[in-house]
Design an enzyme around this catalytic site. Sequence first.
Site, short mmCIF file in Angstrom:
data_model
loop_
_atom_site.label_atom_id
_atom_site.label_comp_id
_atom_site.label_asym_id
_atom_site.label_seq_id
_atom_site.Cartn_x
_atom_site.Cartn_y
_atom_site.Cartn_z
NE ARG A 73 -35.07 -66.61 24.22
CZ ARG A 73 -35.83 -66.17 23.22
NH1 ARG A 73 -35.40 -66.24 21.98
NH2 ARG A 73 -37.01 -65.66 23.44
CG ASP A 99 -58.99 -71.99 19.98
OD1 ASP A 99 -59.48 -71.65 21.07
OD2 ASP A 99 -59.17 -71.35 18.93
CG HIS A 100 -57.78 -70.91 26.07
ND1 HIS A 100 -57.31 -69.88 25.31
CD2 HIS A 100 -58.65 -70.36 26.95
CE1 HIS A 100 -57.88 -68.76 25.72
NE2 HIS A 100 -58.69 -69.00 26.71
CE LYS A 116 -62.72 -69.98 27.37
NZ LYS A 116 -62.34 -69.41 28.64
CG ASP A 165 -55.42 -61.82 21.06
OD1 ASP A 165 -54.53 -62.66 21.27
OD2 ASP A 165 -56.10 -61.31 21.98
CG HIS A 218 -59.94 -67.85 21.28
ND1 HIS A 218 -59.18 -68.99 21.32
CD2 HIS A 218 -59.21 -66.90 21.92
CE1 HIS A 218 -58.05 -68.73 21.96
NE2 HIS A 218 -58.04 -67.47 22.33
CE LYS A 278 -56.98 -58.21 24.57
NZ LYS A 278 -57.41 -59.39 25.32
C1 BG6 Z 1 -56.11 -65.37 24.57
C2 BG6 Z 1 -55.86 -64.00 24.00
O1 BG6 Z 1 -55.95 -66.35 23.58
O2 BG6 Z 1 -57.45 -65.43 25.07
C3 BG6 Z 1 -56.09 -62.93 25.07
O3 BG6 Z 1 -54.52 -63.93 23.54
C4 BG6 Z 1 -57.46 -63.08 25.67
O4 BG6 Z 1 -55.92 -61.63 24.53
C5 BG6 Z 1 -57.72 -64.53 26.12
O5 BG6 Z 1 -57.57 -62.20 26.77
C6 BG6 Z 1 -59.15 -64.71 26.54
O6 BG6 Z 1 -59.31 -65.96 27.12
P1 BG6 Z 1 -60.47 -66.23 28.17
O7 BG6 Z 1 -60.36 -67.69 28.44
O8 BG6 Z 1 -60.16 -65.39 29.37
O9 BG6 Z 1 -61.74 -65.82 27.51
#
Ligand code: BG6
Length: 513
Positions: free
Chosen positions: A61, A199-200, A204, A257, A262, A362
């Site tokens: 933006r 979904d990262h 891994k 989250d 995940h 967390k």
């Molecule tokens: C993200 C969350 O998707 O994953 C964060 O929004 C979290 O809150 C993070 O800290 C954790 O990722 P990783 O790869 O550090 O375990």
Amino acid sequence: MEEKRHPFLEGLSKHRGVEPTVVVIFGASGDLTARKLIPAIYNLSVDNLLPNDFYLIGFGRKAISDAAFQDAMDEAIKEHSRRPLKEDIWQRVRECMSYNSSDYSEVDGFVTLAEKIDAMEASLGRKLQRIFYISTPPNVFGPIVDCLGKSGLAKANLGTSTASKVIIEKPFGRDLASAQELNKVINGVFDESQVFRIDHYLGKETVQDLLVQRFANAIFEPIWNQEYVECVQITVAEQLGVGSRGGYYDDSGALRDMIQNHTMQLVALTAMEPPASLDPESIRDEKVKVIKAIQPLSMERDKGDVVRAQYSSGLDNGEAAKAYIDEAGIPQDSSTETYAALRFTINNKRWKGVPFYIRSGKRMARRTSEIAIRFKRPPGILFSEEGRFNVSDNTMVIQIQPNEGVTLVMNSKIPGLETRMQPVKMHFRYATTFGSNTPEAYERLILDAMIGDGTLFIRGDETEASWELFSPVLDHWAKSGSEGLESYAAGSWGPKASDALLEEKDHEWRHSG
Ligand code: BG6
């Protein structure tokens, strides 16, 4: 000294060519772009995995010049890349970067973007694959997709090897209804084969290795079932608090989250049946099936399957750590959970009756993500004399991060004249065997999207199946406010109340106290 090519890369370039590509990042001035996306693209270029004709357009933006965007990305790489910046390579990437600004619901801004890409194609004399990476706050996911449709960008080159693709960040919806709505908007514009929901965790290495561990080894699969497994425990613990993301997090909480996405991916890969083949659809079909077989969660008072909690003040590495409600951007009366734990069983032949215990939070005692498969005691009568032998359960721990590896805990005789035993550990560590500095999840995922391989991305029905499980829980919590919200000290392993989830079967969390 020339850097050794990582084993991950061996063979990749031999059979995986990437079409000439332009990547457009929506949310270009955001945190994720600087911390993960641009460093990933830079590292792909270091490994020579980007096509010769490659362009990157930041889209946001805020109106800034191409040079200002390039400078900001320069900083991002210096700060966040896993490998130091190599000036000659970076200059080549930098020259491919430009910036466009527009409101996310202004079609005109997208038409200008389309004209820019058309001009790139014209001067190149060939078509470009368009990758639209949506990394904005979720409230504009829908409008961006809509504008990609209306501007014709979504359908460009459709039916050819340079068809457009869209990568969508999490959170994918905030409950079942919003996820369904978002899927409707996306599928109204893109064919599902063009959609890559990220979904990262799936990028891994250790998570990808789950399928190999399970299905490429003859020794695990025969005992991976209710006959031999006592329980499964999955922990995704973070030591950090919410940091500067208070605004986003307070609206989200641990369930949305981390757990819905995940952690459930870890569940699916741990528990799914062997897929018919390694093609993306076969794997995703099995993941959906197992998520759908999870028994609905009970929210019954005191006996329910879910515990939520929020951190109070405590310690972080010996230093005082604030309570969640004292973090920046968090209202004092917030009832958002920073920790959630749940138990469930999976209603199928393989897992009938086996409890799965899941938790994520967390500000926990330390950062660890692990999958622990605890096996039943051997039925033998041999070492059963009470108080004499101390037979422990066998446990297989797949350590997702940090210290990535697999540990097998088993009983061994303590050397000596008597028969006494002790649990011992067999370790495999990725870093020892394969070296450290493995590619980051985002490198693999961006490369896969460019190649068009959706295996490590979430299909629409998969995300809906997971929301179906959690939407009733979220509704219940929304109605209850802070009633039932437990507390745990920052730097601890979570609330005492979560122990109760395991007590019924005489189990306990692997780390507690
Ligand atoms: C993200 C969350 O998707 O994953 C964060 O929004 C979290 O809150 C993070 O800290 C954790 O990722 P990783 O790869 O550090 O375990």
